[in-house]
Design a protein around this motif. Structure first.
Motif, PDB file in Angstrom:
ATOM      1  N   ILE A 134       1.914   8.557   5.433  1.00  0.00           N
ATOM      2  CA  ILE A 134       0.769   8.889   6.777  1.00  0.00           C
ATOM      3  C   ILE A 134      -0.824   8.679   6.600  1.00  0.00           C
ATOM      4  CG2 ILE A 134       0.182   9.699   9.121  1.00  0.00           C
ATOM      5  CD1 ILE A 134       2.736  11.015   8.623  1.00  0.00           C
ATOM      6  N   ILE A 135      -0.796  10.047   6.180  1.00  0.00           N
ATOM      7  CA  ILE A 135      -2.513  10.207   5.546  1.00  0.00           C
ATOM      8  C   ILE A 135      -2.774   9.252   4.969  1.00  0.00           C
ATOM      9  CG2 ILE A 135      -3.883  11.493   3.193  1.00  0.00           C
ATOM     10  CD1 ILE A 135      -2.317  13.559   6.039  1.00  0.00           C
ATOM     11  N   CYS A 162       4.972   5.242   7.930  1.00  0.00           N
ATOM     12  CA  CYS A 162       6.357   6.679   7.638  1.00  0.00           C
ATOM     13  C   CYS A 162       6.351   7.523   8.439  1.00  0.00           C
ATOM     14  CB  CYS A 162       5.079   7.141   6.549  1.00  0.00           C
ATOM     15  SG  CYS A 162       5.328   6.223   4.411  1.00  0.00           S
ATOM     16  N   THR A 163       5.509   8.115   9.886  1.00  0.00           N
ATOM     17  CA  THR A 163       5.502   8.040  11.079  1.00  0.00           C
ATOM     18  C   THR A 163       6.801   8.142  12.138  1.00  0.00           C
ATOM     19  OG1 THR A 163       3.542   8.665  11.600  1.00  0.00           O
ATOM     20  CG2 THR A 163       4.401   9.097  13.945  1.00  0.00           C
ATOM     21  N   ILE A 164       6.950   6.766  11.621  1.00  0.00           N
ATOM     22  CA  ILE A 164       8.245   6.457  12.391  1.00  0.00           C
ATOM     23  C   ILE A 164       9.546   6.145  11.992  1.00  0.00           C
ATOM     24  CG2 ILE A 164       9.688   3.931  13.580  1.00  0.00           C
ATOM     25  CD1 ILE A 164       6.617   2.864  13.543  1.00  0.00           C
ATOM     26  N   VAL A 165       9.867   6.908  10.085  1.00  0.00           N
ATOM     27  CA  VAL A 165      10.683   6.892   9.438  1.00  0.00           C
ATOM     28  C   VAL A 165      10.695   8.344  10.078  1.00  0.00           C
ATOM     29  CG1 VAL A 165      11.724   7.435   7.148  1.00  0.00           C
ATOM     30  CG2 VAL A 165      10.490   4.713   7.718  1.00  0.00           C
ATOM     31  N   TYR A 166       9.352   9.061   9.679  1.00  0.00           N
ATOM     32  CA  TYR A 166       9.887  10.242   9.999  1.00  0.00           C
ATOM     33  C   TYR A 166      10.751  10.486  11.487  1.00  0.00           C
ATOM     34  CZ  TYR A 166       8.586  14.860  12.221  1.00  0.00           C
ATOM     35  OH  TYR A 166       8.787  16.609  12.366  1.00  0.00           O
ATOM     36  N   HIS A 167      10.445   9.624  12.446  1.00  0.00           N
ATOM     37  CA  HIS A 167      11.174  10.163  13.842  1.00  0.00           C
ATOM     38  C   HIS A 167      12.450   9.693  13.691  1.00  0.00           C
ATOM     39  CE1 HIS A 167       7.447   9.321  16.380  1.00  0.00           C
ATOM     40  NE2 HIS A 167       7.584  10.388  15.516  1.00  0.00           N
ATOM     41  N   GLN A 168      13.151   8.908  12.568  1.00  0.00           N
ATOM     42  CA  GLN A 168      14.363   8.431  12.379  1.00  0.00           C
ATOM     43  C   GLN A 168      15.338   9.829  11.879  1.00  0.00           C
ATOM     44  OE1 GLN A 168      15.592   5.116  13.988  1.00  0.00           O
ATOM     45  NE2 GLN A 168      13.700   5.518  14.577  1.00  0.00           N
ATOM     46  N   ASP A 202       0.898  -1.116  -0.291  1.00  0.00           N
ATOM     47  CA  ASP A 202       0.459   0.081  -0.017  1.00  0.00           C
ATOM     48  C   ASP A 202       0.727   1.437  -0.256  1.00  0.00           C
ATOM     49  OD1 ASP A 202       1.265   0.011   2.783  1.00  0.00           O
ATOM     50  OD2 ASP A 202      -0.550  -0.488   3.874  1.00  0.00           O
ATOM     51  N   ALA A 203       0.269   2.373  -0.187  1.00  0.00           N
ATOM     52  CA  ALA A 203       0.925   3.694  -0.105  1.00  0.00           C
ATOM     53  C   ALA A 203       1.508   3.718   0.802  1.00  0.00           C
ATOM     54  CB  ALA A 203      -0.402   4.789   0.110  1.00  0.00           C
ATOM     55  N   ASP A 204       1.769   3.465   2.253  1.00  0.00           N
ATOM     56  CA  ASP A 204       2.596   4.039   3.621  1.00  0.00           C
ATOM     57  C   ASP A 204       3.758   2.177   3.402  1.00  0.00           C
ATOM     58  OD1 ASP A 204       3.318   4.634   6.250  1.00  0.00           O
ATOM     59  OD2 ASP A 204       2.069   2.504   7.038  1.00  0.00           O
ATOM     60  N   SER A 205       3.369   1.267   2.729  1.00  0.00           N
ATOM     61  CA  SER A 205       4.823   0.771   3.354  1.00  0.00           C
ATOM     62  C   SER A 205       5.989   0.546   1.160  1.00  0.00           C
ATOM     63  CB  SER A 205       3.992  -0.887   2.231  1.00  0.00           C
ATOM     64  OG  SER A 205       4.992  -1.810   1.944  1.00  0.00           O
ATOM     65  N   VAL A 206       5.172   1.284   0.621  1.00  0.00           N
ATOM     66  CA  VAL A 206       5.978   1.899  -0.277  1.00  0.00           C
ATOM     67  C   VAL A 206       6.793   3.448   0.310  1.00  0.00           C
ATOM     68  CG1 VAL A 206       6.417   2.219  -2.796  1.00  0.00           C
ATOM     69  CG2 VAL A 206       4.656   0.523  -2.298  1.00  0.00           C
ATOM     70  N   CYS A 207       6.035   4.584   0.240  1.00  0.00           N
ATOM     71  CA  CYS A 207       6.251   5.656   0.645  1.00  0.00           C
ATOM     72  C   CYS A 207       7.387   5.561   1.659  1.00  0.00           C
ATOM     73  CB  CYS A 207       5.738   6.327   1.046  1.00  0.00           C
ATOM     74  SG  CYS A 207       4.801   6.733  -0.468  1.00  0.00           S
ATOM     75  N   ALA A 208       7.135   4.347   2.705  1.00  0.00           N
ATOM     76  CA  ALA A 208       7.940   4.444   3.997  1.00  0.00           C
ATOM     77  C   ALA A 208       9.785   3.453   3.656  1.00  0.00           C
ATOM     78  CB  ALA A 208       7.198   3.955   5.052  1.00  0.00           C
TER      79      ALA A 208
END
Length: 545
Positions: free
Chosen positions: A380-381, A354-360, A13-19
């Protein structure tokens, strides 16, 4: 430098690919000692594809598996021979470098792969039949036999057997008559009568030996059309070297099977082990690019992978079971395999990977670029359904507020509407493709099950296509060897869902959701597969047990 694949789950899904894309970008910045490649494990839906286009970056490439392949172990740097080079050069190289094989190349054209086996077989074969004829290249004489060309073309080539002029002339002449019409290459000392006869008979070549400095040969070569070469060696040594002047192409009798650079490691190893050859040539779209030998298969490469938005092997890339998980970045329940050594794990109970990746990015104090912010915001959205899903946390909200200005997004509602505008129309879509488009598999106790999820514009269409999708759910169940398959159909704007399920429960009312018709439930206020549907399924299975 190792290659590390950064991958989301199957049916991405979008979250998986974007992250996966954004985390690979971060790792490439903070760790220059390795190469990080983002990949995806399935079809990229139109909405996600459009977001990558808007961000101006290339989406992760599709990779079927990370199973080791020939190109990871093949010899790319090699010394090659021209097919017309002398056997002497091959022997000298093999002896000096302890090489297993040497390729024959004329420019980029592949002619064969030679080893000591071919040399041995050639000379064994020549001694097992009648007197052998050889294919001589005059150009090779000076490369192998110390001496000089006295007469004839340096590019001449001919077939002839070898004869010495050591016997009495009458015997020599009579033996030649028995061999006609074939004429030999004559290796002879300063014996005028023998040489004159060779000139008269137009032998293809005469090799003179034992001629001392200042000594002349009392023979008129003016009418001779063949080659005259003077060797600095004695007759016996000259004959030995002559046989080593033969072009290496003459050694090629059998051609090893070809393998492609993308041939699986195990398949290529099996081909080589079951063949009599020491190596196999490797090709890429018909072009020779290297070779593999038995030594290449002593150690099997282990792929290195970072798992993003998942942590279970059955949701990850094929071949990882024989590889190394380097890191896990995920927001789902944890059921990861045991690793051989400690690894970095970022597992947070948030609504999006993607939130976790942003935290990284914050952890490493790496600035977030506009395109990275755009894709993280997309993930995230999408995964929190515009922060309306019950999986949404305060961390997701803070991440969206921080990323929006970096992504140059002023209107978050319009941004979300753009993401969800590509919702599926069930009646116009292929049911199995819809189910497997975002499909996750789980195991609870002895029950293996899978849940697909699809976003639609309205739920009123579900009853109309129900039977088609139930049939497709059965197909998916058998294809993936599952006990139970379900499809969550979600109306993102209204915040409701419908659940379709294959025949598994003896009492369909075991679910707490209202049963609207056989195998179909109404799930008002339900948006999240992970947070709302999965716990209910686990409860039902535990009570069933």
């Amino acid at each position: 430098m190792a290659t590390v694949y950064v991958t989301g789950h199957r049916n991405p899904d979008a979250d998986s690919v974007c992250a996966a894309h954004c985390y690979a970008a971060l790792k490439s910045i903070v760790d220059e000692s390795n190469t990080y490649i983002p990949i995806r494990l399935g079809h990229l839906n139109e909405g996600t594809k459009r977001q990558f286009e808007h961000a101006g970056v290339t989406a992760p490439v599709f990779l079927k598996d990370v199973k080791p392949r020939v190109h990871q172990v093949m010899q790319r740097d090699y010394w090659a021979l021209n097919p017309e080079d002398p056997v002497y050069s091959l022997i000298r190289y093999l002896r000096k470098n302890h090489a297993s094989v040497v390729p024959l190349l004329d420019g980029n054209t592949y002619h064969g792969l030679l080893s000591l086996d071919e040399i041995t077989m050639y000379f064994l074969k020549e001694n097992s039949k009648r007197r052998p004829q050889y294919h001589f290249h005059v150009a090779n004489f000076s490369q192998v036999i110390q001496g000089r060309l006295l007469q004839g073309s340096p590019i001449a080539a001919f077939n002839a057997y070898i004869m010495t002029g050591a016997m009495e002339f009458e015997v020599y002449r009579d033996r030649l008559k028995d061999m006609l019409p074939d004429l030999p290459l004559l290796v002879v000392g300063n014996r005028s009568e023998h040489i004159q006869y060779a000139v008269q008979q137009q032998f293809p070549a005469i090799i003179l030996t034992g001629i001392t400095q200042g000594e002349t040969v009392d023979v008129d070569f003016s009418s001779f059309e063949g080659v005259v070469y003077q060797s600095d060696h004695d007759t016996a040594e000259t004959i030995r070297l002559l046989r080593l002047s033969l072009p290496v192409a003459d050694l090629v009798s059998e051609t090893p099977p070809r393998v492609d650079r993308d041939t699986l490691f195990d398949d290529a190893k099996k081909i080589l082990v079951n063949s009599p050859f020491r190596g196999l040539p490797v090709f890429d779209e018909g072009t020779f690019v290297g070779f593999v030998t038995r030594r290449c298969f002593l150690e099997k490469p282990r792929p290195k992978v970072i798992m993003v938005d998942h942590n279970e092997l059955n949701q990850s890339v094929a071949g990882l079971e024989e590889g190394d998980v380097m890191e896990i970045i995920d927001h789902h329940r944890f059921d990861a395999e045991r690793t051989k050594s400690p690894i970095f794990i970022a597992s947070e109970p948030v609504g999006s990977s993607c939130t976790i990746v942003y935290h990284q990015y914050l952890r490493w104090t790496v600035p977030v670029s506009r395109d990275t912010a755009f894709l993280l915001l997309t993930g995230i959205i999408s995964d929190t359904i515009n922060l309306k899903s019950p999986t949404t946390t305060v961390q997701d909200v803070h991440a969206v507020k921080a990323l929006a200005p970096l992504a140059l997004v002023d209107d978050l509602e319009a941004f979300a509407n753009e993401i969800f505008s590509n919702s599926v129309v069930l009646s116009e879509s292929e049911p199995r493709e819809v189910i497997e488009g975002d499909f996750k598999m789980y195991r609870e106790g002895d029950v293996a099950f899978g849940i697909g999820q699809v976003e639609v514009l309205r739920l009123s269409d579900v009853a109309e296509v129900k039977q088609r999708y139930l049939q497709a759910l059965e197909q998916v169940k058998h294809a993936h060897h599952l006990d139970w398959t379900l499809l969550l159909v979600t109306d993102v704007k209204r915040g409701n869902s419908v659940l379709l399920t294959t025949d598994f429960l003896s009492d369909e009312r075991a679910f707490s959701y209202p049963l609207t018709s056989e195998h179909m439930y109404q799930l008002d206020g339900v948006l999240s597969r992970k947070k709302q549907v999965l716990p209910e399924i686990v409860r039902v299975l535990e009570e069933r047990a």
